[in-house]
Scaffold this motif. Structure first.
Motif, PDB file in Angstrom:
ATOM      1  N   ARG A   4    -101.492  -1.762   7.878  1.00 24.27           N
ATOM      2  CA  ARG A   4    -100.049  -2.001   7.956  1.00 24.27           C
ATOM      3  C   ARG A   4     -99.260  -0.690   8.019  1.00 24.27           C
ATOM      4  O   ARG A   4     -98.166  -0.573   7.486  1.00 24.27           O
ATOM      5  N   THR A   5     -99.815   0.318   8.667  1.00 28.13           N
ATOM      6  CA  THR A   5     -99.093   1.585   8.864  1.00 28.13           C
ATOM      7  C   THR A   5     -98.001   1.390   9.901  1.00 28.13           C
ATOM      8  O   THR A   5     -98.230   0.843  10.976  1.00 28.13           O
ATOM      9  N   GLN A   6     -96.791   1.886   9.578  1.00 29.25           N
ATOM     10  CA  GLN A   6     -95.621   1.720  10.432  1.00 29.25           C
ATOM     11  C   GLN A   6     -95.237   3.001  11.170  1.00 29.25           C
ATOM     12  O   GLN A   6     -94.424   2.963  12.097  1.00 29.25           O
ATOM     13  N   THR A  11     -92.590   0.826   1.722  1.00 25.00           N
ATOM     14  CA  THR A  11     -93.601   1.696   2.310  1.00 25.00           C
ATOM     15  C   THR A  11     -93.849   2.880   1.389  1.00 25.00           C
ATOM     16  O   THR A  11     -93.009   3.228   0.555  1.00 25.00           O
ATOM     17  N   GLN A  64    -103.901   0.699  11.837  1.00 27.58           N
ATOM     18  CA  GLN A  64    -104.859   0.811  10.744  1.00 27.58           C
ATOM     19  C   GLN A  64    -106.084   1.553  11.241  1.00 27.58           C
ATOM     20  O   GLN A  64    -106.457   1.468  12.411  1.00 27.58           O
ATOM     21  N   THR A 124     -98.984  -3.195  14.270  1.00 31.30           N
ATOM     22  CA  THR A 124     -99.173  -2.287  13.147  1.00 31.30           C
ATOM     23  C   THR A 124    -100.421  -1.447  13.410  1.00 31.30           C
ATOM     24  O   THR A 124    -101.234  -1.777  14.281  1.00 31.30           O
ATOM     25  N   TYR A 156     -97.048   3.516   5.300  1.00 32.36           N
ATOM     26  CA  TYR A 156     -97.599   2.174   5.419  1.00 32.36           C
ATOM     27  C   TYR A 156     -96.945   1.235   4.403  1.00 32.36           C
ATOM     28  O   TYR A 156     -96.421   1.659   3.371  1.00 32.36           O
TER      29      TYR A 156
END
Length: 523
Positions: free
Chosen positions: A173-175, A159, A202, A200, A152
């Protein structure tokens, strides 16, 4: 490979294993983000199979009235016809069995999801259209997940990994998300930046959208029968979708790729390969931007590692100036550090001069040369000594895609030579031109100077921040200097063409994509 169960869209493998359930969605309208909207149950339909719409495609849609309230089915005894939908979201999911690239691995399945939305003119006129920051939200339920890994964004630049115990605790905001199921299968979920949308992930527990209190319901006149709020569980995950451009009446884009398989390594590769293929096919479609002519993206908008040729220089050990000097890099310090590396007999073959060497005024690029205080004899003098006297084979330099972090200084004397290749954005920042021709002219002029000074390759930073919005689109919150990003990139292909002409085929630059999400100009 998709099934319907009530109002849920269930993604399943061939053997019937449910990998994820898409439960509900919400939309942000007229400045009221999805956080303030009630969840609406999905209306799942299975289209009739055709050549253009395969049988495994399922469309899930939901509708809102003119006030932004989710519509539900009218009771059979209702005398009045239902309110005409003013806003609608549609989700299309396509499944595919993947051919593994590693021997001995089978059973890879991937799903690609595309989200579209639209509002009537009345909604745009009265409520301002879709909210830019919180355009839409999807709620997923992930069963039997354990050993969860999330990458994230903890800042706008970097990150870090997280290992939540349950899906509801996945950081905002986890990618990238990878987890193992209790039956031993691995799953990978990657949100995408595509078309008009940026997605994103979450966890549901961290999402403000869960707080549907009585005051919010009363403010928006949502009765219990109108609201389809979904209570979250430990297995629930949210996909937050944003256009970053408020006031849009419609949008479309791919928002995620989900995959499952027995081997995590081949799974991750398959998921990203599917994502790149889907993005490239979508971006190849010609489009008209405002009053501008239709623009067709290049054949390879994005490529995976297996499809890229690695420049020869990076087969050797190199040294970058950033950690030693940060933005205070200078000629004397570079030569001192280079002599130290030679005295230690380290097999360093190339040097990268990172951020700090350019002439800058107020965080704007002020010329194509070097900073005269840090490099009094010029960049060429340092490069000659690094190569001729200290034996380094290649020397590269850093620069931002936008010139510098806040763009280009159009008042700088040297910038007069490329004035026709610059674009003034609606936020008041000047950047390289929007069209491929304008961008190519800017980079070619700059890289010609770099080549004359002995530069062999470049590192490109800031690829996704500060790019100009599409013509006719108002940036989200212009007072905060936040610009909308067109994910395909306005200048990357012209940049590759310019460098290929100057540096040759063997040493064409490697584009370092350090940042893909739009944000404030201030670093």
């Amino acid at each position: 490979m998709q099934q319907t169960q009530g109002r849920e869209l269930v993604l399943t493998r061939k053997n019937g294993t449910a990998v994820a359930r898409i439960l509900a969605a919400s939309a942000g309208i007229g400045g009221r983000g999805a956080a303030a909207s009630s969840f609406a149950s999905l209306r799942v339909t299975l289209p009739t199979p055709s050549d253009s719409e395969p049988a495994e495609t399922i469309v899930a849609s939901l509708s809102y009235d003119a006030e932004g309230r989710p519509l539900v089915d009218q009771p059979e005894e209702a005398q009045q016809p239902p309110v005409r939908p003013a806003t609608e979201l549609s989700l299309t999911v396509r499944a595919r069995e993947e051919r593994p690239h590693l021997a001995g691995t089978t059973g890879l399945t991937t799903w690609v999801a595309r989200l579209t939305g639209g509002t009537t003119f009345e909604v745009v006129a009265s409520r301002g259209g879709f909210d830019g920051r919180e355009t839409a939200l999807l709620r997923l339920r992930i069963p039997e997940a354990r050993r969860i890994h999330a990458s994230y964004l903890f800042s706008d630049w970097w990150t870090r990994p997280a290992f939540p115990r349950q899906m509801a605790d996945v950081p905002a905001r986890t990618q990238f998300l990878l987890w193992e199921r209790t039956d031993g299968l691995f799953c990978c979920l990657v949100p995408l930046v595509n078309g008009d949308l940026r997605a994103t992930l979450q966890g549901a527990a961290a999402s403000t959208r869960l707080q549907t209190d009585a005051a919010a319901s009363a403010a928006h006149a949502v009765s219990p029968t109108q609201s389809a709020t979904v209570d979250f569980t430990a297995a629930d995950l949210d996909i937050l979708v944003a256009t970053e451009k408020s006031g849009l009446s419609s949008f479309a884009g791919l928002i995620f790729v989900l995959g499952t398989g027995p081997d995590p390594y081949s799974l991750v590769e398959a998921v990203y390969r599917r994502a790149l293929q889907a993005i490239n096919l979508n971006e190849l479609a010609a489009e008209t931007v405002g009053n501008a002519p239709a623009y067709r993206a290049p054949a390879y908008v994005a490529r995976g590692r297996r499809d890229k040729r690695f420049p020869d220089v990076f087969e050797y050990l190199g040294w970058c100036s950033w950690d030693a000097f940060y933005q205070q890099v200078n000629a004397a310090g570079l030569l001192e550090k280079a002599r130290e590396l030679r005295s230690l007999q380290l097999p360093v073959r190339w040097v990268l001069i990172d951020d700090g060497w350019s002439p800058v005024q107020n965080r704007l690029l002020a010329g194509f040369g070097s900073d005269k205080e840090k490099f009094p004899a010029g960049l060429a003098s340092v490069i000659r000594e690094l190569k001729a006297e200290l034996g380094f084979g290649w020397v590269g330099v850093w620069h931002a895609l936008t010139g510098y972090w806040r763009g280009v200084d159009p008042a700088a004397p040297e910038m007069a030579t490329v004035a026709g290749n610059l674009l003034l954005t609606s936020a008041g920042t000047t950047v390289p031109g929007f069209t491929p021709e304008a961008a190519f002219g800017f980079y070619h002029a700059w890289h010609s100077r770099l080549q004359q000074q002995g530069v062999d390759f470049i590192k490109v930073d800031n690829p996704g921040r500060g790019l100009p919005p599409r013509p006719g689109i108002v940036p989200h919150r212009p007072g905060r200097r936040r610009l909308a990003v067109r994910p395909a990139g306005l200048s990357r292909s012209p940049l590759r063409r310019a460098t290929a002409q100057l540096y040759g085929h063997e040493l064409r630059p490697r584009l370092v994509l350090e940042r893909l999400e739009c944000g404030p100009f201030q670093r």
